[in-house]
Design a protein around this motif. Structure first.
Motif, PDB file in Angstrom:
ATOM      1  N   VAL A   1      -3.157   0.554  -3.931  1.00  0.00           N
ATOM      2  CA  VAL A   1      -2.571  -0.752  -3.588  1.00  0.00           C
ATOM      3  C   VAL A   1      -1.815  -1.351  -4.976  1.00  0.00           C
ATOM      4  CG1 VAL A   1      -4.542  -2.204  -3.925  1.00  0.00           C
ATOM      5  CG2 VAL A   1      -2.738  -2.863  -2.622  1.00  0.00           C
TER       6      VAL A   1
ATOM      7  N   ILE B   1      -0.710  -8.567   8.448  1.00  0.00           N
ATOM      8  CA  ILE B   1      -1.294  -7.125   7.942  1.00  0.00           C
ATOM      9  C   ILE B   1      -0.485  -6.146   8.878  1.00  0.00           C
ATOM     10  CG2 ILE B   1      -3.243  -5.576   8.245  1.00  0.00           C
ATOM     11  CD1 ILE B   1      -4.865  -8.055   8.048  1.00  0.00           C
TER      12      ILE B   1
ATOM     13  N   ARG C   1      -3.020   0.395   5.437  1.00  0.00           N
ATOM     14  CA  ARG C   1      -3.335  -0.058   4.328  1.00  0.00           C
ATOM     15  C   ARG C   1      -4.170   0.953   3.540  1.00  0.00           C
ATOM     16  NH1 ARG C   1      -6.892  -4.604   5.891  1.00  0.00           N
ATOM     17  NH2 ARG C   1      -6.833  -3.655   7.896  1.00  0.00           N
TER      18      ARG C   1
ATOM     19  N   SER D   1       2.543   0.143   3.925  1.00  0.00           N
ATOM     20  CA  SER D   1       2.031  -0.727   4.669  1.00  0.00           C
ATOM     21  C   SER D   1       1.805  -2.104   3.607  1.00  0.00           C
ATOM     22  CB  SER D   1       0.875  -0.388   5.314  1.00  0.00           C
ATOM     23  OG  SER D   1      -0.079  -0.080   4.328  1.00  0.00           O
ATOM     24  N   TYR D   2       1.368  -3.369   4.490  1.00  0.00           N
ATOM     25  CA  TYR D   2       1.158  -4.584   3.722  1.00  0.00           C
ATOM     26  C   TYR D   2       0.033  -5.238   4.253  1.00  0.00           C
ATOM     27  CZ  TYR D   2       6.328  -3.713   4.035  1.00  0.00           C
ATOM     28  OH  TYR D   2       7.582  -3.434   4.439  1.00  0.00           O
ATOM     29  N   TRP D   3      -0.504  -6.020   3.269  1.00  0.00           N
ATOM     30  CA  TRP D   3      -1.314  -7.141   3.593  1.00  0.00           C
ATOM     31  C   TRP D   3      -1.125  -8.417   2.756  1.00  0.00           C
ATOM     32  CZ3 TRP D   3      -7.391  -6.759   3.573  1.00  0.00           C
ATOM     33  CH2 TRP D   3      -8.195  -7.710   4.018  1.00  0.00           C
TER      34      TRP D   3
ATOM     35  N   PHE E   1       0.891  -1.241   0.128  1.00  0.00           N
ATOM     36  CA  PHE E   1      -0.181   0.080   0.038  1.00  0.00           C
ATOM     37  C   PHE E   1       0.905   1.199   0.077  1.00  0.00           C
ATOM     38  CE2 PHE E   1      -2.741  -3.420   1.538  1.00  0.00           C
ATOM     39  CZ  PHE E   1      -3.969  -2.956   0.841  1.00  0.00           C
TER      40      PHE E   1
ATOM     41  N   ASN F   1       2.261  -2.075   9.220  1.00  0.00           N
ATOM     42  CA  ASN F   1       2.819  -1.047   8.597  1.00  0.00           C
ATOM     43  C   ASN F   1       4.379  -1.286   8.339  1.00  0.00           C
ATOM     44  OD1 ASN F   1       0.637   0.918   8.374  1.00  0.00           O
ATOM     45  ND2 ASN F   1       1.075   1.441  10.471  1.00  0.00           N
TER      46      ASN F   1
END
Length: 139
Positions: free
Chosen positions: A54, A118, A50, A88-90, A45, A120
């Motif tokens: 994306v 999930i 998030r 950030s990631y997921w 992201f 940052n």
């Protein structure tokens, strides 16, 4: 336990065949790189928590140079280069962990993102990621 990224020709060929089969399976297959984070994909992201646009990678994929990839959609950061713009990631995969790198071609500092994670980016990785690869655990 060691963690390495996977770049195996036989596995790559098998995955390409599987991907071709899945591509015709219907809308439940996660296509990736379309700006929509689906189950089975890794999402990077533009903003923290998030937020913003994306960049979504399909499961079992890698990208050695995020400089030629762009965030899609209409959210904040859309159209911006993915390289060095990650907050950030997921990881929406259920069994696939990933490694992110601060350098192109899987170089520089690396960080492990487990399946289902999930969060940052830490200060060491925020806005510094240049490549990403599938990870597997070596006994």
């Amino acid at each position: 336990m060691r963690i390495r990224h996977s770049v195996r020709p036989a596995l790559t060929a098998a995955l390409l065949v599987a991907a071709g089969s899945l591509a015709t399976a219907g809308p439940s297959y996660a296509a990736g790189k379309d700006g929509t984070l689906s189950a089975g994909e890794m999402g990077i992201f533009y903003n923290s928590d998030r937020g913003g646009a994306v960049f979504d990678l399909p499961s079992y994929s890698q990208d050695s140079d995020l400089a030629n990839d762009y965030f899609k959609g209409s959210a904040n950061g859309a159209g911006q280069r993915v390289e060095n713009n990650t907050a950030s990631y997921w990881n929406r995969t259920s069994d696939n962990s990933l490694l992110v790198y601060t350098g192109k071609n899987f170089s520089g500092t690396s960080g492990y993102i487990p399946a289902g994670y999930i969060g940052n980016a830490t200060p060491a990785f925020k806005n510094t990621i240049s490549s990403v690869a599938t990870a597997y655990i070596v006994g």
